[in-house]
Design a protein around this motif. Structure first.
Motif, PDB file in Angstrom:
ATOM      1  N   UNK A  17      10.518 -42.501 -13.177  1.00  0.00           N
ATOM      2  CA  UNK A  17      11.892 -42.048 -13.253  1.00  0.00           C
ATOM      3  C   UNK A  17      12.119 -41.470 -14.639  1.00  0.00           C
ATOM      4  N   UNK A  18      12.391 -40.169 -14.722  1.00  0.00           N
ATOM      5  CA  UNK A  18      12.682 -39.539 -16.008  1.00  0.00           C
ATOM      6  C   UNK A  18      14.122 -39.868 -16.407  1.00  0.00           C
ATOM      7  N   UNK A  19      14.304 -40.328 -17.638  1.00  0.00           N
ATOM      8  CA  UNK A  19      15.647 -40.631 -18.122  1.00  0.00           C
ATOM      9  C   UNK A  19      15.752 -40.245 -19.594  1.00  0.00           C
ATOM     10  N   UNK A  20      16.863 -39.646 -19.957  1.00  0.00           N
ATOM     11  CA  UNK A  20      17.090 -39.273 -21.351  1.00  0.00           C
ATOM     12  C   UNK A  20      17.222 -40.540 -22.197  1.00  0.00           C
ATOM     13  N   UNK A  21      16.682 -40.558 -23.435  1.00  0.00           N
ATOM     14  CA  UNK A  21      16.759 -41.764 -24.277  1.00  0.00           C
ATOM     15  C   UNK A  21      18.181 -42.272 -24.492  1.00  0.00           C
TER      16      UNK A  21
ATOM     17  N   UNK B  95      20.721 -42.101 -22.415  1.00  0.00           N
ATOM     18  CA  UNK B  95      21.155 -42.801 -21.201  1.00  0.00           C
ATOM     19  C   UNK B  95      20.467 -44.150 -21.088  1.00  0.00           C
ATOM     20  N   UNK B  96      19.206 -44.210 -21.516  1.00  0.00           N
ATOM     21  CA  UNK B  96      18.484 -45.476 -21.469  1.00  0.00           C
ATOM     22  C   UNK B  96      19.075 -46.485 -22.444  1.00  0.00           C
ATOM     23  N   UNK B  97      19.422 -46.040 -23.650  1.00  0.00           N
ATOM     24  CA  UNK B  97      19.998 -46.949 -24.647  1.00  0.00           C
ATOM     25  C   UNK B  97      21.302 -47.554 -24.139  1.00  0.00           C
ATOM     26  N   UNK B  98      22.118 -46.739 -23.491  1.00  0.00           N
ATOM     27  CA  UNK B  98      23.390 -47.236 -22.966  1.00  0.00           C
ATOM     28  C   UNK B  98      23.196 -48.357 -21.949  1.00  0.00           C
TER      29      UNK B  98
ATOM     30  N   UNK C 172      10.640 -46.609 -15.489  1.00  0.00           N
ATOM     31  CA  UNK C 172      11.359 -45.572 -16.206  1.00  0.00           C
ATOM     32  C   UNK C 172      10.512 -45.051 -17.362  1.00  0.00           C
ATOM     33  N   UNK C 173      10.582 -43.745 -17.595  1.00  0.00           N
ATOM     34  CA  UNK C 173       9.979 -43.115 -18.767  1.00  0.00           C
ATOM     35  C   UNK C 173      11.059 -42.310 -19.478  1.00  0.00           C
ATOM     36  N   UNK C 174      11.172 -42.524 -20.777  1.00  0.00           N
ATOM     37  CA  UNK C 174      12.194 -41.831 -21.558  1.00  0.00           C
ATOM     38  C   UNK C 174      11.701 -40.433 -21.903  1.00  0.00           C
ATOM     39  N   UNK C 175      12.583 -39.443 -21.698  1.00  0.00           N
ATOM     40  CA  UNK C 175      12.164 -38.048 -21.828  1.00  0.00           C
ATOM     41  C   UNK C 175      13.366 -37.214 -22.249  1.00  0.00           C
ATOM     42  N   UNK C 176      13.289 -36.617 -23.433  1.00  0.00           N
ATOM     43  CA  UNK C 176      14.402 -35.819 -23.937  1.00  0.00           C
ATOM     44  C   UNK C 176      14.567 -34.510 -23.181  1.00  0.00           C
TER      45      UNK C 176
ATOM     46  N   UNK D 205      21.534 -37.031 -15.906  1.00  0.00           N
ATOM     47  CA  UNK D 205      20.667 -36.827 -14.746  1.00  0.00           C
ATOM     48  C   UNK D 205      19.378 -37.621 -14.886  1.00  0.00           C
ATOM     49  N   UNK D 206      18.923 -38.207 -13.804  1.00  0.00           N
ATOM     50  CA  UNK D 206      17.596 -38.821 -13.765  1.00  0.00           C
ATOM     51  C   UNK D 206      16.769 -38.103 -12.708  1.00  0.00           C
TER      52      UNK D 206
END
Length: 828
Positions: A736-740, A742-745, A767-771, A777-778
């Protein structure tokens, strides 16, 4: 499932399989080693191969819709390599990363080995079907008896055939006549409503062609890509990569702007990447059109001009419609006055999340560069506003005069096939005639529920369960698995418990888990069938799959299955199929048309078609230049076409023009007003429509295809699994691509196991963090999460994204809204 698979393998078949597959039947090392072999000189198809000698068979890849010509290398009856055919116009001697996977498909150890029937009346995910082997004759007789019974009871409409990737006249093409002869509207229900129907309807409503486009990439100087995944999964993928090399090295170099919701290969390789908020591509297109008109960047030869030659388009100001003289478009002044004048870059920036400067720069580049193409597919159209967004994007092609122009877009010519040995109209009995038009289709496409939709496969299960408009009795599935691929697909499990299911897949899967009869088809290296090209470069082209080896198991061509069932139908239907007889006879009649239209490569009959693997005949017959349409006269584009001819052959709208106010859509104004709350007088206008997002969450979930998505089988191919998600890795799963931010929140870290939830269900993923992903969006590729597809696919994380996707569709095109759902993501 492995128990009954192994039990159905007889000792004779086991010995044959062992000898045929050998090391290839083990975990991937055996097959992977095949790909290290270099091509060798060998005999071409049709020449007998002596022991130990290589034989090359011309065929067509089945890993995606691209239809690349392939050379299948065999020695001693075993396939050991697959390469692109050097003289095939699509492959040109090359293949994409998944093109070599045919050996995995052929030697898959989980393949069905022979026809089988279910002996356990209970159906469910974890229920053993208790299959037992049966003969082909028993299988055909059983199915034909059910059809005959339904016909005699006046219930022929309760028989259906569902198909996925249709390849040509000899598979998808035979399903319409089958329904016509039996008397059911439900034969040949396709999966296009879960694929790309949005783009086809958008073009139909504006230029009169319900089709995919062909493209002249090699002469294009600006390519504006909206959500098509050009370098990941857009057809024809292999040739696209070749064309990319041409576009990016020619002079002048093609400028590329790519629009999507995350950074993928296409955006990374483009000159400009625009990451828009999901479902807002139409707003971006409208703003680009606005700028082109305000700054005078439209193609005057194709579109028209003000009578005094002075540009009167000013932001937020109407024009005097009588002053504009239209050429090959209609409704431009109304489009500007009622919609476009207010769609400024500033407005679009607020809607899309893009910078106003990026929108302005893109519009100026696209509008000032010729030839230019605006290309779009499922990305912008898989939303509730998808058709309107697609119309807005396609309007850009009209504004730059791209339609039927060199370096532009056009539509595919059909192959010069000969007539078949029998016509279904001559074999219809009283039952077939009486049933014609009596019942709507089970999916309700073409009815007041979905008047403009061509297919609505995602609606079938729930319609059956509700008995609305009726219940199905018997269904044959071919190259489709909606119990897994459809949004919110659990209702398919309930439906298939009630239906007599015939599955024709060569492999186990979710549908076969519920099957009453399994009729295993050949895999594509064993198959005989025609393969006309998808829209490619416009000129007609038809390929052929020929068996590279004798079938490993007791399997059959799908076309021959239908012919044999048809021969057992009472009355003249049986006579029709006895006249058709065999797949080879069917194809020989098609190939007879090549005698009067010989291919550029010398193909004139069935034998030369098999030898070359492809028939094609250049050039494309029509060309638009500086607002004039010309037809090929044998030497050049020398014959100017009349307006009536353009309407008949090219722009088949009611007006014979590109319609910025669609007359066809306007004829459904009451429906549009009811479903979209658009005033009925504006129904046909290309316009911005707010999307309706489902799911109830706070993050958009988008499930794009990847380069290794192998026609639904990628999840059970070890090599494909290794390479599935090139941006973030793969190996055993997709992430699952997620912006850092969004992940921090949410208190999430890299590789955390998370739960993805919506109003219809939940799944788990890593999940993998990806700018390179938008913060709102994920991204989760739709590949894994199978519970019945084979030993490498079953039980592999992540869960299937469809189990979180509400079954909402665009009310116009019927396209499933795969990309419009919103989910919640939390640590599992």
């Amino acid at each position: 499932m492995m128990n009954w698979l192994e039990q159905t393998l007889s000792r004779r078949r086991f010995l044959q399989a062992s000898g045929a597959t050998g090391a290839a039947a083990t975990i991937p090392g055996g097959i992977a080693s095949f790909f290290t072999l270099a091509p060798t000189e060998g005999r071409s198809q049709g020449n007998p191969a002596t022991p130990g000698e290589t034989r090359i068979t011309k065929s067509v890849c089945h890993q995606c819709p691209a239809r690349c010509g392939i050379d299948i290398y065999t020695r001693d009856g075993r396939v050991y390599a697959i390469y692109g055919t050097s003289d095939n116009p699509i492959s040109n001697g090359k293949l994409c990363p998944k093109g070599h996977l045919g050996t995995y498909i052929l030697y898959d150890p989980d393949r069905f080995k022979q026809p089988m029937k279910r002996t356990n009346p209970e159906k469910g995910r974890d229920v053993d079907p208790e299959f037992v082997p049966i003969s082909w004759e028993e299988a055909y007789d059983t199915i034909a008896q059910r059809i005959n019974r339904l016909r005699n009871q006046g219930e022929a409409h309760r028989f259906a055939t569902l198909f996925g990737r249709g390849w040509g006249a000899s598979d998808a093409g035979i399903l319409g006549p089958l329904g016509q002869l039996i008397g059911t509207p439900n034969s040949g229900l396709g999966h296009s409503s879960m694929c790309s129907d949005g783009s086809k309807l958008a073009k139909d409503l504006t230029d009169g062609n319900y089709s995919y486009s062909a493209y002249d990439y090699s002469h294009c100087n600006y390519l504006l890509i909206f959500g098509a995944g050009f370098l990941e999964a857009f057809r024809p993928y292999n040739n696209n990569m070749q064309q990319w090399g041409t576009m990016r090295t020619k002079s002048p170099r093609t400028t590329v702007t790519a629009v999507d919701v995350h950074m993928n290969t296409t955006l990374a390789a483009a000159d400009r990447s625009l990451m828009v908020r999901p479902a807002t591509d139409g707003a971006l297109a409208l703003a680009i059109a606005h700028v082109m008109l305000v700054e005078g960047l439209w193609d005057r030869d194709f579109v028209g001009d003000f009578e005094d030659g002075r540009n009167a388009f000013r932001a937020e100001e109407p024009i005097d419609a009588g002053r504009f003289r239209e050429r090959w478009v209609t409704g431009l002044a109304r489009w500007w006055n009622e919609e476009l004048k207010d769609r400024t870059p500033q407005w679009a920036a607020e809607v899309t999340g893009l910078a106003e400067s990026e929108i302005l720069a893109t519009a100026r580049e696209f509008g000032s560069t010729r030839p230019a193409i605006a290309l779009f597919e499922r990305g912008p159209t898989a939303h509730s506003n998808g058709t309107y967004s697609g119309m807005a994007i396609h309007a850009l092609n009209a504004l730059v005069g791209s339609l039927f122009a060199e370096g532009g877009i056009f539509y595919q010519m059909p192959p010069a096939y000969g007539p078949l040995p029998a016509e279904p109209e001559d074999y219809m009995d009283d039952i077939a005639r009486e049933m014609a038009g009596r019942h709507p289709r089970i999916d309700m496409a073409g009815t007041e529920r979905y008047p403009l939709a061509h297919n609505m496969m995602q609606e079938i299960a729930q319609n059956h369960l509700a008995g609305d408009p009726y219940k199905l009795d018997t269904v044959i599935f071919y190259l489709t698995n909606p119990i897994w691929t459809a949004p919110d697909s659990t209702h398919w499990e309930d439906a298939l418990r009630e239906i007599f299911v015939v599955d024709t897949s060569p492999f186990p899967g979710e549908t076969s888990q519920f099957a009453d009869i399994v009729l295993p088809e050949h895999t594509y290296p064993e198959r005989l069938m025609d393969v006309p090209t998808y829209p490619f470069q416009g000129w007609p082209m038809a390929e052929i799959r020929s068996p590279a080896i004798e079938p490993l198991y007791d399997t059959q061509n799908f076309s021959q299955m239908i012919f044999e069932i048809g021969k057992r139908i009472d009355g003249p239907t049986g006579e029709y199929y006895r006249a058709i007889d065999t797949t080879e006879n069917f194809l020989r009649h098609l190939a007879a048309g090549f005698q009067d239209a010989p291919g550029d490569n010398g193909v004139t009959d069935f034998e030369s078609w098999q030898q070359k693997g492809v028939w094609y005949r250049k050039p494309y017959h029509w060309r638009q230049s500086r607002g004039e349409f010309y037809e090929w006269d044998g030497e050049g584009y020398n014959r100017r076409m009349s307006e009536a001819e353009v309407k008949e052959k090219l722009l088949a709208t009611p007006s014979g023009r590109f319609e910025l106010f669609s007359e066809k859509l306007q004829s459904h104004a009451d429906f549009v007003e009811r479903e979209f709350a658009i005033p009925r007088e504006r129904a046909g206008l290309i316009q911005w429509v707010e999307p309706r997002h489902t799911g109830g969450g706070d993050l958009h979930l988008v499930s794009p295809k990847t380069a290794m998505h192998a026609e639904g089988r990628g999840a059970n191919i070890p090599q494909a699994i290794e390479y599935m998600q090139p941006v973030l890795g793969g190996n055993t799963t997709v992430y699952l691509e997620m912006h850092p931010s969004a992940a921090r929140e949410r208190g999430l870290r890299n590789d955390d196991l998370v739960r993805i939830s919506s109003e219809v269900g939940s799944i788990e993923a890593y999940v993998r963090l990806f700018e390179g992903t938008r913060p709102d969006t994920v991204i989760l590729p739709m590949e894994h999460g199978h519970w019945a597809q084979g030993r490498w696919a079953e039980g592999r994380l992540p869960g299937h994204s469809g189990y979180t996707t509400t079954n909402q569709s665009d009310k116009l095109s019927g396209l499933a809204n795969y990309y419009t759902g919103k989910v919640r993501v939390e640590k599992a």
